[in-house]
Every structure is written in C-alpha cells, then in structure tokens.
Design a protein around this motif. Structure first.
Motif, PDB file in Angstrom:
ATOM      1  N   GLY A  75       0.834  -1.221   0.117  1.00 55.17           N
ATOM      2  CA  GLY A  75       0.048   0.031  -0.004  1.00 55.17           C
ATOM      3  C   GLY A  75       0.836   1.331   0.017  1.00 55.17           C
ATOM      4  O   GLY A  75       0.570   2.193  -0.773  1.00 55.17           O
ATOM      5  N   ALA A  76       1.902   1.458   0.864  1.00 55.27           N
ATOM      6  CA  ALA A  76       2.804   2.475   0.669  1.00 55.27           C
ATOM      7  C   ALA A  76       3.544   2.557  -0.375  1.00 55.27           C
ATOM      8  O   ALA A  76       3.500   3.915  -0.887  1.00 55.27           O
ATOM      9  CB  ALA A  76       3.777   2.129   1.853  1.00 55.27           C
ATOM     10  N   THR A  77       3.777   1.491  -1.087  1.00 54.77           N
ATOM     11  CA  THR A  77       4.692   1.609  -2.424  1.00 54.77           C
ATOM     12  C   THR A  77       3.575   2.370  -3.481  1.00 54.77           C
ATOM     13  O   THR A  77       3.899   3.180  -4.177  1.00 54.77           O
ATOM     14  CB  THR A  77       5.024   0.376  -2.687  1.00 54.77           C
ATOM     15  OG1 THR A  77       5.888  -0.215  -1.904  1.00 54.77           O
ATOM     16  CG2 THR A  77       5.897   0.453  -4.278  1.00 54.77           C
ATOM     17  N   ALA A  78       2.418   1.592  -3.637  1.00 57.58           N
ATOM     18  CA  ALA A  78       1.660   2.098  -4.718  1.00 57.58           C
ATOM     19  C   ALA A  78       0.958   3.561  -4.458  1.00 57.58           C
ATOM     20  O   ALA A  78       0.996   4.406  -5.144  1.00 57.58           O
ATOM     21  CB  ALA A  78       0.184   1.183  -4.520  1.00 57.58           C
ATOM     22  N   GLY A  79       0.947   3.900  -3.079  1.00 54.80           N
ATOM     23  CA  GLY A  79       0.466   5.149  -2.732  1.00 54.80           C
ATOM     24  C   GLY A  79       1.426   6.356  -2.893  1.00 54.80           C
ATOM     25  O   GLY A  79       1.157   7.361  -3.430  1.00 54.80           O
ATOM     26  N   ALA A  80       2.773   5.974  -2.860  1.00 61.10           N
ATOM     27  CA  ALA A  80       4.063   6.850  -3.075  1.00 61.10           C
ATOM     28  C   ALA A  80       4.055   6.926  -4.494  1.00 61.10           C
ATOM     29  O   ALA A  80       4.267   8.212  -5.019  1.00 61.10           O
ATOM     30  CB  ALA A  80       5.338   6.303  -2.522  1.00 61.10           C
ATOM     31  N   ALA A  81       3.592   6.072  -5.127  1.00 62.81           N
ATOM     32  CA  ALA A  81       3.716   6.165  -6.730  1.00 62.81           C
ATOM     33  C   ALA A  81       2.827   7.018  -7.550  1.00 62.81           C
ATOM     34  O   ALA A  81       3.098   7.764  -8.381  1.00 62.81           O
ATOM     35  CB  ALA A  81       3.719   4.931  -7.569  1.00 62.81           C
ATOM     36  N   ILE A  82       1.692   7.323  -6.779  1.00 59.45           N
ATOM     37  CA  ILE A  82       0.647   8.201  -7.383  1.00 59.45           C
ATOM     38  C   ILE A  82       0.370   9.501  -6.265  1.00 59.45           C
ATOM     39  O   ILE A  82      -0.949   9.714  -6.318  1.00 59.45           O
ATOM     40  CB  ILE A  82      -0.487   7.511  -7.965  1.00 59.45           C
ATOM     41  CG1 ILE A  82      -1.303   6.642  -6.759  1.00 59.45           C
ATOM     42  CG2 ILE A  82      -0.192   6.382  -9.044  1.00 59.45           C
ATOM     43  CD1 ILE A  82      -2.593   5.836  -7.004  1.00 59.45           C
ATOM     44  N   PHE A  83       1.108   9.901  -5.546  1.00 59.74           N
ATOM     45  CA  PHE A  83       0.851  10.640  -4.211  1.00 59.74           C
ATOM     46  C   PHE A  83       0.186  11.903  -4.854  1.00 59.74           C
ATOM     47  O   PHE A  83      -0.995  12.180  -3.940  1.00 59.74           O
ATOM     48  CB  PHE A  83       2.245  10.921  -3.817  1.00 59.74           C
ATOM     49  CG  PHE A  83       1.920  12.010  -2.447  1.00 59.74           C
ATOM     50  CD1 PHE A  83       1.508  11.469  -1.356  1.00 59.74           C
ATOM     51  CD2 PHE A  83       2.386  13.202  -2.668  1.00 59.74           C
ATOM     52  CE1 PHE A  83       1.325  12.137  -0.126  1.00 59.74           C
ATOM     53  CE2 PHE A  83       2.158  13.930  -1.160  1.00 59.74           C
ATOM     54  CZ  PHE A  83       1.633  13.606  -0.168  1.00 59.74           C
ATOM     55  N   VAL A  84       0.333  12.504  -5.850  1.00 58.31           N
ATOM     56  CA  VAL A  84      -0.310  13.807  -5.992  1.00 58.31           C
ATOM     57  C   VAL A  84      -1.377  13.827  -7.257  1.00 58.31           C
ATOM     58  O   VAL A  84      -1.873  14.693  -7.564  1.00 58.31           O
ATOM     59  CB  VAL A  84       0.676  14.603  -6.551  1.00 58.31           C
ATOM     60  CG1 VAL A  84       1.745  15.002  -5.142  1.00 58.31           C
ATOM     61  CG2 VAL A  84       1.323  14.220  -7.734  1.00 58.31           C
ATOM     62  N   SER A  85      -1.829  12.441  -7.679  1.00 61.93           N
ATOM     63  CA  SER A  85      -2.686  12.511  -8.738  1.00 61.93           C
ATOM     64  C   SER A  85      -4.331  12.081  -8.443  1.00 61.93           C
ATOM     65  O   SER A  85      -5.090  12.100  -9.287  1.00 61.93           O
ATOM     66  CB  SER A  85      -2.292  11.246  -9.787  1.00 61.93           C
ATOM     67  OG  SER A  85      -2.447  10.122  -8.864  1.00 61.93           O
ATOM     68  N   LEU A  86      -4.608  11.914  -7.134  1.00 59.41           N
ATOM     69  CA  LEU A  86      -5.993  11.552  -6.781  1.00 59.41           C
ATOM     70  C   LEU A  86      -6.597  12.572  -6.047  1.00 59.41           C
ATOM     71  O   LEU A  86      -6.012  13.474  -4.944  1.00 59.41           O
ATOM     72  CB  LEU A  86      -6.286  10.425  -5.985  1.00 59.41           C
ATOM     73  CG  LEU A  86      -5.571   9.141  -6.754  1.00 59.41           C
ATOM     74  CD1 LEU A  86      -5.988   7.964  -5.880  1.00 59.41           C
ATOM     75  CD2 LEU A  86      -6.878   8.911  -8.105  1.00 59.41           C
ATOM     76  N   PRO A  87      -8.081  13.399  -6.121  1.00 60.01           N
ATOM     77  CA  PRO A  87      -8.313  14.277  -5.447  1.00 60.01           C
ATOM     78  C   PRO A  87      -8.937  13.907  -4.061  1.00 60.01           C
ATOM     79  O   PRO A  87      -9.447  12.954  -3.870  1.00 60.01           O
ATOM     80  CB  PRO A  87      -9.704  14.806  -6.338  1.00 60.01           C
ATOM     81  CG  PRO A  87     -10.110  13.470  -6.923  1.00 60.01           C
ATOM     82  CD  PRO A  87      -8.654  12.856  -7.503  1.00 60.01           C
ATOM     83  N   VAL A  88      -8.358  14.827  -3.185  1.00 64.66           N
ATOM     84  CA  VAL A  88      -8.552  14.437  -1.586  1.00 64.66           C
ATOM     85  C   VAL A  88     -10.090  14.012  -1.362  1.00 64.66           C
ATOM     86  O   VAL A  88     -10.595  13.197  -0.615  1.00 64.66           O
ATOM     87  CB  VAL A  88      -7.843  15.377  -0.665  1.00 64.66           C
ATOM     88  CG1 VAL A  88      -8.318  14.895   0.736  1.00 64.66           C
ATOM     89  CG2 VAL A  88      -6.389  15.373  -0.951  1.00 64.66           C
ATOM     90  N   ALA A  89     -10.939  15.074  -1.978  1.00 63.12           N
ATOM     91  CA  ALA A  89     -12.246  14.987  -1.670  1.00 63.12           C
ATOM     92  C   ALA A  89     -12.957  13.789  -2.018  1.00 63.12           C
ATOM     93  O   ALA A  89     -13.937  13.133  -1.414  1.00 63.12           O
ATOM     94  CB  ALA A  89     -13.156  16.115  -2.637  1.00 63.12           C
ATOM     95  N   VAL A  90     -12.454  13.083  -3.001  1.00 61.14           N
ATOM     96  CA  VAL A  90     -13.106  11.708  -3.374  1.00 61.14           C
ATOM     97  C   VAL A  90     -12.664  10.619  -2.543  1.00 61.14           C
ATOM     98  O   VAL A  90     -13.494   9.929  -2.050  1.00 61.14           O
ATOM     99  CB  VAL A  90     -12.325  11.295  -4.947  1.00 61.14           C
ATOM    100  CG1 VAL A  90     -12.907   9.892  -5.212  1.00 61.14           C
ATOM    101  CG2 VAL A  90     -13.190  12.465  -6.082  1.00 61.14           C
ATOM    102  N   LEU A  91     -11.449  10.715  -2.186  1.00 59.82           N
ATOM    103  CA  LEU A  91     -11.090   9.785  -0.956  1.00 59.82           C
ATOM    104  C   LEU A  91     -11.639  10.083   0.368  1.00 59.82           C
ATOM    105  O   LEU A  91     -12.075   9.087   0.979  1.00 59.82           O
ATOM    106  CB  LEU A  91      -9.374   9.931  -0.767  1.00 59.82           C
ATOM    107  CG  LEU A  91      -8.625   9.642  -1.940  1.00 59.82           C
ATOM    108  CD1 LEU A  91      -7.155  10.021  -1.845  1.00 59.82           C
ATOM    109  CD2 LEU A  91      -8.616   7.974  -2.134  1.00 59.82           C
ATOM    110  N   GLN A  92     -12.127  11.135   0.756  1.00 55.18           N
ATOM    111  CA  GLN A  92     -12.656  11.557   2.017  1.00 55.18           C
ATOM    112  C   GLN A  92     -14.150  10.974   1.587  1.00 55.18           C
ATOM    113  O   GLN A  92     -14.658  10.169   2.860  1.00 55.18           O
ATOM    114  CB  GLN A  92     -12.733  12.957   2.100  1.00 55.18           C
ATOM    115  CG  GLN A  92     -11.475  13.488   2.800  1.00 55.18           C
ATOM    116  CD  GLN A  92     -11.477  15.021   2.874  1.00 55.18           C
ATOM    117  OE1 GLN A  92     -12.134  15.753   1.889  1.00 55.18           O
ATOM    118  NE2 GLN A  92     -10.874  15.341   3.839  1.00 55.18           N
TER     119      GLN A  92
END
Length: 253
Positions: A90-107
């Motif tokens: 999970g950390a590896t995948a998250g670091a790879a796309i750290f800035v590409s997803l809107p935080v609002a969607v994740l929230q």
C-alpha cells in the motif's frame, strides 16, 4: 515566527498541540475511535500543509507504539504479519501516485466505508483472517499516504474481528503503527524533511503516551456495551462528516 527553530510554530501552538495530542490519545483509547482524525483536524488549523501529514504520521506512530506496548497482552497477533505485507504494498502504490487523486473523492469513499462497516460489522469478516488483514494493510496504508487519518476506516473492521474492547483497542494501535511506519518510509523516498519539527513531535509523542496510559485506565471502567455504543456513535458522526465535506468540496451542493 519561530519557536525552538521550528517555522510557523509559536509557544502557544507548541503547548496547544501537545495538549491536543494528550486529549486525542486519551479519547482514542477510551472510546476506540476518533483520536487520529480529531488530532489531524486540530493540526490543520496551525501547521503548513506541506509538513502536516508527515508530522501527524510521526506523532500517531508514537501514540500507537505506546498503546501497543502498554496493551500487548491483548493484541491479536495473527493479524500482524498479513497486515505488514499489505501495508508494504500500500505504501509503495500510494507513493507512486501521491499527487494524482483528489482528496475530496478519497474523503467521500472513506466516509461511506466507515458508516457501512460500523453498522454492518459482518461485512468486515470477509474471507480468511490472513487475506482480510493483507487487504486491510494495503487499503489503510495506501489511503493514508493521501489523507493520513485512515484509522477511522480500520477501526470498524478491527472491531468486527476483535473478541472484546481491549483486543480491539490494542490491535488497532499495533496495526496503525505498522501502517505509519510504511507511510514514513514512503515519505522519506518522496523527499519530505521534517527534522526541524523534532521538538514539537517529541512533546506530542510524550503527551500522547500519557493520554494512552490514562485512556487505558478509563477503558477498564467502561462496560463492553457502553464502549460499543460510544464507539459506533463517534464513528458514525465522523463518517457522515467526511461524506458531507466531500460533497461540498466536489461542488455537488
């Protein structure tokens, strides 16, 4: 203004965040939920966004380690290794796309998951225990790279697998510690430098440890039924808040 060499930190901010760490750690143990998210909400009002999530991660790691050490006898040990494996991916995948997803969607996704799994606990017992905690390790750590306080996602799922409130709180602390370590490794590779904030992080970890200790005393006094009632109520409110924030930020209302 600088205090102890820390930019944007005044003596009042230093003392306030130290007190907040104590209070949220106490609530996190005694109620089983809300501590990390509440602390993050407070920290967002005084710390710059660039260092907020890494500092929050370090402080929560300290709190989680203290809780695990104090309550190790209750930890569900069979969940640890599968969770470690999932967290690493999970950390590896998250670091790879750290800035590409809107935080609002994740929230919004987080909020929906929290409400569903809080009130439908059987959904949290999918598959075998080993596979279940591999998936939880991946999901919690992956999302945590973006929004940090994903303990509210993990909490209802741990609750649905734990035999009692002590196992729930201690196992939650241990698993979140694993997730925080994996996230810090990812942040290190991304080049985050937060060493200047070491005095603040040390103070918050120390007061958080005290909050954990007193929280465990309070937990012993709560009945299992009372604990579950408070736990569900807090998580439901937090989940609904995340959904509301996501809807507003996405401009749907």
């Amino acid at each position: 203004m600088e205090f102890l060499g820390m930019p944007d930190v005044t003596p009042l901010v230093f003392l306030g965040l130290s007190a907040a760490s104590f209070l949220t750690a106490f609530l996190g143990v005694s109620t089983g939920a809300a501590g990390g998210l509440l602390l993050l909400a407070i920290m967002t009002t005084v710390l710059p966004p660039a260092v907020l999530i890494p500092i929050h991660t370090v402080v929560q790691l300290g709190s989680g380690v203290a809780r695990t050490f104090m309550m190790w006898r209750y930890v569900m040990r069979g969940a640890l290794l599968p969770f470690v494996v999932g967290a690493a991916f999970g950390a590896t995948a998250g670091a790879a796309i750290f800035v590409s997803l809107p935080v609002a969607v994740l929230q919004g996704i987080l909020g929906l998951f929290i409400v569903v799994f809080t009130w439908m606990p059987r959904l949290g017992r999918f598959g075998t225990e080993r596979a279940r905690f591999v998936i939880l390790g991946f999901g919690t750590t992956f999302l945590g790279v973006f929004v940090s306080a994903t303990g509210t996602l993990l909490a209802p799922l741990v609750a649905s697998n734990a035999p009692n409130r002590h196992s729930q709180v201690s196992t939650f602390g241990a698993l979140m510690s694993v997730s925080h370590v994996a996230k810090l490794v990812a942040f290190a590779f991304l080049g985050f430098a937060i060493g200047r904030f070491a005095p603040l992080m040390a103070a918050m970890i120390a007061t958080g440890a005290l909050g954990n200790w007193l929280g465990e005393r309070a937990l012993d006094r709560l009945s299992e039924r009372g604990f579950r009632f408070i736990f569900r109520g807090i998580l439901t409110l937090l989940g609904l808040r995340l959904i509301w924030v996501a809807v507003v930020e996405l401009g749907w209302i």
